[in-house]
Design a protein around this motif. Sequence first.
Motif, PDB file in Angstrom:
ATOM      1  N   LEU A  83       0.830  -1.201   0.000  1.00  0.00           N
ATOM      2  CA  LEU A  83       0.000   0.000   0.000  1.00  0.00           C
ATOM      3  C   LEU A  83       0.869   1.258   0.000  1.00  0.00           C
ATOM      4  CD1 LEU A  83      -2.972   0.796  -0.045  1.00  0.00           C
ATOM      5  CD2 LEU A  83      -2.925   0.849   2.468  1.00  0.00           C
ATOM      6  N   ARG A  84       1.988   1.216   0.698  1.00  0.00           N
ATOM      7  CA  ARG A  84       2.864   2.390   0.740  1.00  0.00           C
ATOM      8  C   ARG A  84       3.399   2.749  -0.646  1.00  0.00           C
ATOM      9  NH1 ARG A  84       6.081  -1.767   2.757  1.00  0.00           N
ATOM     10  NH2 ARG A  84       8.103  -2.058   1.695  1.00  0.00           N
ATOM     11  N   HIS A  85       3.562   1.721  -1.487  1.00  0.00           N
ATOM     12  CA  HIS A  85       4.022   1.983  -2.850  1.00  0.00           C
ATOM     13  C   HIS A  85       2.965   2.768  -3.636  1.00  0.00           C
ATOM     14  CE1 HIS A  85       6.502  -1.887  -2.210  1.00  0.00           C
ATOM     15  NE2 HIS A  85       7.269  -0.831  -1.972  1.00  0.00           N
ATOM     16  N   LEU A  86       1.703   2.438  -3.408  1.00  0.00           N
ATOM     17  CA  LEU A  86       0.634   3.142  -4.120  1.00  0.00           C
ATOM     18  C   LEU A  86       0.483   4.572  -3.619  1.00  0.00           C
ATOM     19  CD1 LEU A  86      -2.080   0.375  -4.549  1.00  0.00           C
ATOM     20  CD2 LEU A  86      -0.108   0.940  -5.975  1.00  0.00           C
ATOM     21  N   TYR A  87       0.710   4.775  -2.324  1.00  0.00           N
ATOM     22  CA  TYR A  87       0.716   6.153  -1.817  1.00  0.00           C
ATOM     23  C   TYR A  87       1.848   6.941  -2.477  1.00  0.00           C
ATOM     24  CZ  TYR A  87      -2.885   5.872   1.790  1.00  0.00           C
ATOM     25  OH  TYR A  87      -4.091   5.777   2.447  1.00  0.00           O
ATOM     26  N   GLY A  88       2.995   6.291  -2.649  1.00  0.00           N
ATOM     27  CA  GLY A  88       4.102   6.959  -3.321  1.00  0.00           C
ATOM     28  C   GLY A  88       3.784   7.267  -4.773  1.00  0.00           C
ATOM     29  N   GLY A 121      -7.881  -4.456  -1.521  1.00  0.00           N
ATOM     30  CA  GLY A 121      -8.899  -5.075  -0.698  1.00  0.00           C
ATOM     31  C   GLY A 121      -9.286  -4.205   0.472  1.00  0.00           C
ATOM     32  N   ARG A 122     -10.351  -4.595   1.175  1.00  0.00           N
ATOM     33  CA  ARG A 122     -10.831  -3.807   2.309  1.00  0.00           C
ATOM     34  C   ARG A 122      -9.784  -3.676   3.405  1.00  0.00           C
ATOM     35  NH1 ARG A 122     -17.129  -5.522   3.536  1.00  0.00           N
ATOM     36  NH2 ARG A 122     -18.051  -4.510   1.705  1.00  0.00           N
ATOM     37  N   ASP A 123      -8.953  -4.695   3.546  1.00  0.00           N
ATOM     38  CA  ASP A 123      -7.926  -4.678   4.590  1.00  0.00           C
ATOM     39  C   ASP A 123      -6.632  -4.027   4.126  1.00  0.00           C
ATOM     40  OD1 ASP A 123      -7.191  -6.556   2.781  1.00  0.00           O
ATOM     41  OD2 ASP A 123      -6.979  -8.212   4.201  1.00  0.00           O
ATOM     42  N   GLY A 124      -6.628  -3.469   2.917  1.00  0.00           N
ATOM     43  CA  GLY A 124      -5.444  -2.802   2.401  1.00  0.00           C
ATOM     44  C   GLY A 124      -4.518  -3.691   1.616  1.00  0.00           C
ATOM     45  N   ASP A 125      -4.872  -4.974   1.478  1.00  0.00           N
ATOM     46  CA  ASP A 125      -4.043  -5.882   0.688  1.00  0.00           C
ATOM     47  C   ASP A 125      -4.122  -5.522  -0.794  1.00  0.00           C
ATOM     48  OD1 ASP A 125      -3.288  -7.247   2.910  1.00  0.00           O
ATOM     49  OD2 ASP A 125      -4.701  -8.902   2.656  1.00  0.00           O
ATOM     50  N   ILE A 126      -3.014  -5.678  -1.494  1.00  0.00           N
ATOM     51  CA  ILE A 126      -2.964  -5.433  -2.927  1.00  0.00           C
ATOM     52  C   ILE A 126      -3.209  -6.762  -3.634  1.00  0.00           C
ATOM     53  CG2 ILE A 126      -1.651  -4.462  -4.825  1.00  0.00           C
ATOM     54  CD1 ILE A 126      -2.241  -2.536  -2.491  1.00  0.00           C
ATOM     55  N   ILE A 127      -4.259  -6.810  -4.431  1.00  0.00           N
ATOM     56  CA  ILE A 127      -4.687  -8.047  -5.071  1.00  0.00           C
ATOM     57  C   ILE A 127      -4.479  -7.942  -6.575  1.00  0.00           C
ATOM     58  CG2 ILE A 127      -6.627  -9.642  -5.400  1.00  0.00           C
ATOM     59  CD1 ILE A 127      -7.871  -8.336  -2.856  1.00  0.00           C
ATOM     60  N   ASP A 167       1.427  10.218  -4.923  1.00  0.00           N
ATOM     61  CA  ASP A 167       2.169  11.466  -4.725  1.00  0.00           C
ATOM     62  C   ASP A 167       2.926  11.851  -5.992  1.00  0.00           C
ATOM     63  OD1 ASP A 167       1.307  11.725  -2.122  1.00  0.00           O
ATOM     64  OD2 ASP A 167       3.105  10.832  -1.233  1.00  0.00           O
ATOM     65  N   CYS A 168       3.503  10.866  -6.658  1.00  0.00           N
ATOM     66  CA  CYS A 168       4.252  11.126  -7.894  1.00  0.00           C
ATOM     67  C   CYS A 168       3.345  11.702  -8.968  1.00  0.00           C
ATOM     68  CB  CYS A 168       4.902   9.837  -8.374  1.00  0.00           C
ATOM     69  SG  CYS A 168       5.716   9.956  -9.991  1.00  0.00           S
ATOM     70  N   LEU A 169       2.151  11.161  -9.086  1.00  0.00           N
ATOM     71  CA  LEU A 169       1.209  11.585 -10.120  1.00  0.00           C
ATOM     72  C   LEU A 169       0.383  12.806  -9.695  1.00  0.00           C
ATOM     73  CD1 LEU A 169      -0.137   8.093 -11.256  1.00  0.00           C
ATOM     74  CD2 LEU A 169       1.613   9.492 -12.364  1.00  0.00           C
ATOM     75  N   LYS A 170       0.479  13.179  -8.419  1.00  0.00           N
ATOM     76  CA  LYS A 170      -0.285  14.293  -7.854  1.00  0.00           C
ATOM     77  C   LYS A 170      -1.792  14.053  -7.986  1.00  0.00           C
ATOM     78  CE  LYS A 170       3.381  17.724  -8.329  1.00  0.00           C
ATOM     79  NZ  LYS A 170       3.775  19.065  -8.826  1.00  0.00           N
ATOM     80  N   VAL A 171      -2.185  12.830  -7.629  1.00  0.00           N
ATOM     81  CA  VAL A 171      -3.598  12.474  -7.560  1.00  0.00           C
ATOM     82  C   VAL A 171      -3.860  11.912  -6.169  1.00  0.00           C
ATOM     83  CG1 VAL A 171      -3.740  11.975 -10.023  1.00  0.00           C
ATOM     84  CG2 VAL A 171      -3.209  10.123  -8.432  1.00  0.00           C
ATOM     85  N   SER A 172      -5.124  11.765  -5.811  1.00  0.00           N
ATOM     86  CA  SER A 172      -5.452  11.167  -4.517  1.00  0.00           C
ATOM     87  C   SER A 172      -5.289   9.657  -4.608  1.00  0.00           C
ATOM     88  CB  SER A 172      -6.880  11.520  -4.107  1.00  0.00           C
ATOM     89  OG  SER A 172      -7.804  10.849  -4.941  1.00  0.00           O
ATOM     90  N   VAL A 173      -5.007   9.019  -3.490  1.00  0.00           N
ATOM     91  CA  VAL A 173      -4.842   7.573  -3.502  1.00  0.00           C
ATOM     92  C   VAL A 173      -6.176   6.888  -3.793  1.00  0.00           C
ATOM     93  CG1 VAL A 173      -5.234   7.157  -1.030  1.00  0.00           C
ATOM     94  CG2 VAL A 173      -3.656   5.674  -2.326  1.00  0.00           C
TER      95      VAL A 173
END
Length: 229
Positions: free
Chosen positions: A174-179, A204-210, A182-188
């Motif tokens: 999930l931290r990679h997607l936040y990064g 997923g609901r629990d933050g898992d990347i599927i 930020d790079c694209l200047k869009v909301s997560v």
Amino acid sequence: MSRTAYIAREQMERITERILTDYGFDPYDKSVRPVPIEEIVEFHYDLQICWEPIDRLDEDGMVMAAIIPERRQIILNETHRDLFDRKIGTYHFTLAHELGHWVLHAAERPHLRTGGRRSEERADESSFVYYCRSSSRKPIEEVQADLFAGCLLMPQPMMARAVKQLAMLGSIRLRHLYGLADCLKVSVSALAVRLDQLRLLHIGRDGDIIKPGTESPTAVRYEQMTLDL
């Protein structure tokens, strides 16, 4: 005004990709970078970005912005300026959404696309206004403007390349997607919807990347872009 024709995502991808390439932004090059939405709005389309309090447009909703095609103006709600200042992704998505109205809907009045204007006396707000509000129930024009914004700010080839680059580093977290957001200047949240829409990744609901095709049958699917408020 005639009934708005529905534009499927595949066609919207082509529309927004043409806009980017016409401006000189190549979504197929090797870099992953933010789309210069302010420059596209102001210089490519010659639309003015201004600030005014416009809560009066909808007493029942939170009005974020509006576009007055007759005046070639995108008006951001001064009441929510702090929100726009804190969340650059919301600001960029709102600009792209309003540009979507210009490209998709103002075309019903061809003189607006060629730079012609009516006289200032007739160019009042009641003539033709689209406004963006935070609401889960949206008319088709608003849903289409949201789709336009997502496709424009996060072009498909660039998103596929970004996910491929992240996958080369190992498991995507999930931290990679936040990064990436930020790079694209869009909301997560807008990023999550776009990745899911393109069948690249699902959060997923629990933050898992599927990965596509591995999610459970009960996984929640995103149907439209949302403003991250």
